[in-house]
Scaffold this motif. Structure first.
Motif, mmCIF file in Angstrom:
data_model
loop_
_atom_site.group_PDB
_atom_site.id
_atom_site.type_symbol
_atom_site.label_atom_id
_atom_site.label_comp_id
_atom_site.label_asym_id
_atom_site.label_seq_id
_atom_site.Cartn_x
_atom_site.Cartn_y
_atom_site.Cartn_z
ATOM 1 N N VAL A 65 0.832 -1.196 0.000
ATOM 2 C CA VAL A 65 0.000 0.000 0.000
ATOM 3 C C VAL A 65 0.872 1.254 0.000
ATOM 4 O O VAL A 65 0.670 2.173 -0.809
ATOM 5 C CB VAL A 65 -0.935 0.007 1.221
ATOM 6 C CG1 VAL A 65 -1.682 1.336 1.315
ATOM 7 C CG2 VAL A 65 -1.928 -1.135 1.126
ATOM 8 N N MET A 66 1.846 1.312 0.892
ATOM 9 C CA MET A 66 2.666 2.508 1.011
ATOM 10 C C MET A 66 3.554 2.710 -0.212
ATOM 11 O O MET A 66 3.797 3.838 -0.645
ATOM 12 C CB MET A 66 3.525 2.421 2.274
ATOM 13 C CG MET A 66 2.714 2.343 3.565
ATOM 14 S SD MET A 66 1.498 3.674 3.736
ATOM 15 C CE MET A 66 2.572 5.092 3.871
ATOM 16 N N GLY A 67 4.057 1.614 -0.790
ATOM 17 C CA GLY A 67 4.856 1.737 -2.000
ATOM 18 C C GLY A 67 4.041 2.313 -3.148
ATOM 19 O O GLY A 67 4.535 3.148 -3.918
ATOM 20 N N GLY A 68 2.786 1.897 -3.256
ATOM 21 C CA GLY A 68 1.914 2.440 -4.299
ATOM 22 C C GLY A 68 1.629 3.912 -4.093
ATOM 23 O O GLY A 68 1.642 4.696 -5.047
ATOM 24 N N TRP A 69 1.373 4.301 -2.857
ATOM 25 C CA TRP A 69 1.123 5.715 -2.585
ATOM 26 C C TRP A 69 2.357 6.563 -2.850
ATOM 27 O O TRP A 69 2.253 7.668 -3.401
ATOM 28 C CB TRP A 69 0.674 5.889 -1.138
ATOM 29 C CG TRP A 69 -0.743 5.447 -0.890
ATOM 30 C CD1 TRP A 69 -1.669 5.103 -1.837
ATOM 31 C CD2 TRP A 69 -1.382 5.310 0.370
ATOM 32 N NE1 TRP A 69 -2.849 4.760 -1.239
ATOM 33 C CE2 TRP A 69 -2.719 4.877 0.119
ATOM 34 C CE3 TRP A 69 -0.989 5.501 1.690
ATOM 35 C CZ2 TRP A 69 -3.637 4.644 1.137
ATOM 36 C CZ3 TRP A 69 -1.904 5.265 2.708
ATOM 37 C CH2 TRP A 69 -3.209 4.850 2.437
ATOM 38 N N ALA A 70 3.522 6.080 -2.443
ATOM 39 C CA ALA A 70 4.755 6.832 -2.680
ATOM 40 C C ALA A 70 4.981 7.038 -4.172
ATOM 41 O O ALA A 70 5.344 8.136 -4.618
ATOM 42 C CB ALA A 70 5.942 6.104 -2.051
ATOM 43 N N ALA A 71 4.774 5.988 -4.962
ATOM 44 C CA ALA A 71 4.965 6.095 -6.411
ATOM 45 C C ALA A 71 3.965 7.077 -7.013
ATOM 46 O O ALA A 71 4.319 7.879 -7.889
ATOM 47 C CB ALA A 71 4.811 4.717 -7.056
ATOM 48 N N ALA A 72 2.718 7.041 -6.552
ATOM 49 C CA ALA A 72 1.702 7.948 -7.075
ATOM 50 C C ALA A 72 2.040 9.407 -6.755
ATOM 51 O O ALA A 72 1.819 10.301 -7.583
ATOM 52 C CB ALA A 72 0.337 7.587 -6.502
ATOM 53 N N LEU A 73 2.562 9.667 -5.574
ATOM 54 C CA LEU A 73 2.937 11.028 -5.204
ATOM 55 C C LEU A 73 4.134 11.530 -6.008
ATOM 56 O O LEU A 73 4.192 12.706 -6.391
ATOM 57 C CB LEU A 73 3.285 11.092 -3.710
ATOM 58 C CG LEU A 73 2.134 11.105 -2.713
ATOM 59 C CD1 LEU A 73 2.682 10.981 -1.295
ATOM 60 C CD2 LEU A 73 1.318 12.389 -2.843
ATOM 61 N N ALA A 74 5.083 10.637 -6.270
ATOM 62 C CA ALA A 74 6.338 11.052 -6.897
ATOM 63 C C ALA A 74 6.239 11.217 -8.403
ATOM 64 O O ALA A 74 7.032 11.966 -8.998
ATOM 65 C CB ALA A 74 7.440 10.042 -6.569
ATOM 66 N N VAL A 75 5.306 10.530 -9.048
ATOM 67 C CA VAL A 75 5.198 10.607 -10.503
ATOM 68 C C VAL A 75 4.886 12.049 -10.922
ATOM 69 O O VAL A 75 3.951 12.665 -10.454
ATOM 70 C CB VAL A 75 4.093 9.661 -11.018
ATOM 71 C CG1 VAL A 75 3.771 9.969 -12.482
ATOM 72 C CG2 VAL A 75 4.532 8.218 -10.893
ATOM 73 N N GLY A 76 5.697 12.576 -11.784
ATOM 74 C CA GLY A 76 5.488 13.929 -12.264
ATOM 75 C C GLY A 76 5.960 15.009 -11.318
ATOM 76 O O GLY A 76 5.804 16.202 -11.608
#
Length: 280
Positions: A65-76
């Motif tokens: 869950v946290m890895g997915g959220w981190a990736a979503a925040l960092a993209v762009g």
């Protein structure tokens, strides 16, 4: 069974004002608060992960869950996001930065390292850490140490990040349960609650962030209106010249300037009216 509770947080290397728009798009209730000089932290309010460690039933493992959220925040984004998490079996971190593949590391509850070789070097490079001293400190966390459990490993990681200005508020240390993390984050003077309220509010938050940033004067205000008016003044004769000469290039240039000028003036008027209504 280890009684360590499940907890997690997202450490962002930028100020809260920059994190806020991206955090809204996660569509998850969170508490956002500063975490040192040039750092912010997001603490989830919900617990969309298994409640009894990675071996529990139902939901998603906390690291996924946290890895997915981190990736979503960092993209762009131009700033990296570090997810820290722990449960009854393990603890770890996941670093997301732009479109690059996230890199992470895991320790078992007793502190045994089970991460990939070279991960800490990648970690240091993407965070802009010292390639010698900081890398040595990070690599020490990947060596066997019978006196360091998983919580101690994460605290060692945070000690390295402290050299860059990171400083978690009191009560947000590794090993704390999710409820206590949320309460500690919410007790901070500059804490704010992030909650999804629909796309309209998300767009409004994004516009507020742009207007309050370095581009703000060029988007809204006297300078922005002057630029929009100048675009109209220049666009009209260019468009007329294109019509008279039957030149596609002049027509396009004039049309683009007219469109940009009209949109700029319309945007400023709409935003002013919206603020006027909100103050009534």
């Amino acid at each position: 069974m280890n009684a360590t509770p499940v907890g997690a947080l997202l450490l962002c290397r930028t100020v809260s004002e920059t994190v806020r728009p991206a955090a809204h798009l996660l569509r998850e209730p969170m508490v956002l608060t500063p975490a040192g000089d040039g750092w912010s932290v997001l603490v989830p309010e919900g617990k969309p992960w298994r409640g009894e460690g990675s071996g529990g039933m139902g939901g998603e493992p906390v690291d996924r869950v946290m890895g997915g959220w981190a990736a979503a925040l960092a993209v762009g984004s131009t700033w990296p996001v570090l997810a820290l998490w722990w449960d009854g079996d393990r603890a770890g971190c996941t670093l997301a930065s732009g479109f690059r593949r996230p890199v992470g590391y895991v320790w078992l509850a007793d502190g045994t390292p089970v991460g990939e070789d070279g991960a800490m070097r990648t970690f240091a490079a993407r965070l802009g850490l010292d390639p010698v001293l900081d890398v040595q400190a990070l690599e020490a966390l990947t060596l066997a140490d019978p006196d360091a459990d998983a919580g101690a490993r994460l605290r060692g990681l945070l000690a390295v990040l402290a050299r860059t200005g990171a400083a978690l508020p009191p009560g947000l240390g590794p090993g704390e349960p999710a409820d206590r993390l949320r309460a500690a984050a919410g007790a901070q003077r500059e804490a704010e609650r992030i909650e999804w309220a629909g796309w309209r509010d998300a767009v409004r938050v994004e516009l507020d962030a742009v207007e309050s940033g370095s581009l703000g004067p060029w988007v809204r205000g006297p300078r922005a209106r002057a630029i929009a008016a100048a675009q109209l003044v220049v666009g009209v004769p260019l468009l007329l010249t294109g019509i008279r000469r039957r030149s596609g290039g002049w027509l396009v240039a004039g049309a683009v300037l007219l469109a940009q000028g009209a949109l700029g003036l319309a945007y400023n008027r709409i935003r002013d009216e919206a603020e006027g209504c909100s103050t009534l």
